[in-house]
Design an enzyme around this catalytic site. Structure first.
Site, short mmCIF file in Angstrom:
data_model
loop_
_atom_site.label_atom_id
_atom_site.label_comp_id
_atom_site.label_asym_id
_atom_site.label_seq_id
_atom_site.Cartn_x
_atom_site.Cartn_y
_atom_site.Cartn_z
N VAL A 123 24.30 -57.31 -35.38
CA VAL A 123 23.00 -57.50 -36.01
C VAL A 123 22.85 -58.96 -36.41
CG1 VAL A 123 23.97 -56.78 -38.26
CG2 VAL A 123 21.50 -56.75 -37.89
N SER A 124 21.70 -59.54 -36.08
CA SER A 124 21.36 -60.91 -36.45
C SER A 124 22.44 -61.88 -35.95
CB SER A 124 21.15 -60.98 -37.96
OG SER A 124 20.52 -62.18 -38.31
N TRP A 125 23.10 -62.61 -36.87
CA TRP A 125 24.19 -63.52 -36.44
C TRP A 125 25.23 -62.74 -35.65
CZ3 TRP A 125 29.44 -63.92 -36.91
CH2 TRP A 125 30.02 -65.18 -36.74
N GLY A 127 24.77 -60.36 -33.74
CA GLY A 127 24.28 -60.08 -32.39
C GLY A 127 24.71 -61.17 -31.41
N THR A 149 18.25 -59.80 -33.31
CA THR A 149 19.02 -60.98 -32.93
C THR A 149 18.31 -61.75 -31.82
OG1 THR A 149 21.27 -61.74 -32.47
CG2 THR A 149 20.49 -59.86 -31.20
#
Length: 296
Positions: A123-125, A127, A149
């Site tokens: 998730v996000s970073w 990802g 992401t």
């Protein structure tokens, strides 16, 4: 901040630790520590059936923030971990690239005895880290789940108001800051719901400031665009349609470039839909994993 506010925040952190312990127990996650390539990592293991899912969290985030989604991934064995300097993992002086972070993450699987195929989610970073793992360990990765992401530094930028607030870990250090700014940073489910922000803040652990900079630096040197077309495993790309931090167009780019990529948009979802709409995200991921890990 005056003394009374500091005391209020300290009491809130204390009660937050109790909530985190209760959430770990309710999720069936067992906490442990392992040394990987000389670094001591705190990890969480939720036993289950079949292939393990390696979960990569967002920048500065601790294991507990992913528990709402883990609870929905019924019977899937899940391995989570705290990057050095987040959650319960001691900080490190190294300034790893995402490729080096990938070696620590997969090294943790190996240390714990899971040396076969696995699926990976981020998730996000995280990802970006999951993409790197899928690329570097293509012979072992059977499925890739990406949430909120982007392809890295070459992403379509988010809203400036959200990005400016993300450059510091202040939201992890102050609940009042989180309550005031959560809607601007995360959008979606946080809009008009300060109670969501306060509940989310109750599950956070402040990261080490150096760690936050290390993670930012690693992402600033990362782009998956040159090699994403070589990631051959099935991939599920998920985005909220109200994510001011990572605009949904980035998910469309990822899904288009991944040879076996497919897109799922969470209606009304912001950057944290995995934590705030786990009952929506969980079944979508379970359906994807069942197909990705089915015998050929």
């Amino acid at each position: 901040m005056d003394l009374s506010k500091r005391l209020d925040e300290a009491r809130a952190w204390g009660s937050g630790l109790e909530r985190q312990r209760a959430a770990l127990a309710a999720s069936g996650v067992e906490i442990g520590f392992a040394t990987v390539r000389g670094l001591r990592l705190r990890y969480g293991w939720r036993p289950g059936q079949g292939m393990p899912l390696l979960f990569c969290n967002g920048i500065g985030a601790n294991i507990e923030l992913a528990l709402p989604l883990v609870r929905e991934l019924k019977d899937v064995p899940v391995l989570l971990f705290d990057i050095p300097g987040t959650g319960g993992s001691p900080p490190a002086w190294l300034w790893p690239t995402l490729a080096q972070y990938a070696r620590y993450a997969v090294g943790l699987l190996d240390v714990l005895g899971h040396r076969g195929p696995f699926t990976v989610a981020g998730v996000s970073w995280g990802g970006g880290l999951a993409q790197r793992i899928a690329y570097d360990y293509g012979e072992r990765v059977r499925g890739l789940v990406l949430m909120s992401t982007s392809p890295g530094v070459t992403m379509v930028p988010g809203r400036l108001s959200a990005l400016l607030r993300m450059t510091t870990p202040q939201r992890y250090l102050s609940r009042s800051y989180m309550a005031r700014n959560a809607a601007t940073i995360y959008g979606g489910e946080m809009r008009g719901r300060p109670d969501h922000a306060i509940a989310f803040a109750g599950m956070t652990r402040a990261p080490h400031r150096r760690t936050y900079l290390q993670q930012l630096a690693a992402m600033l040197t990362f782009s998956s665009l040159p090699w994403l077309h070589r990631v051959r495993c099935p991939a599920l790309v998920m985005t909220g349609d109200d994510d001011p931090l990572v605009r949904p167009v980035n998910a469309r780019i990822l899904a288009a470039l991944l040879p076996q990529g497919r897109l799922h948009v969470v209606r009304g979802g912001g950057h944290l839909f995995l934590a705030l709409q786990p009952q929506v995200a969980g079944p979508v991921i379970l359906d994807f994993l069942a197909g990705a890990t089915a015998p050929a």
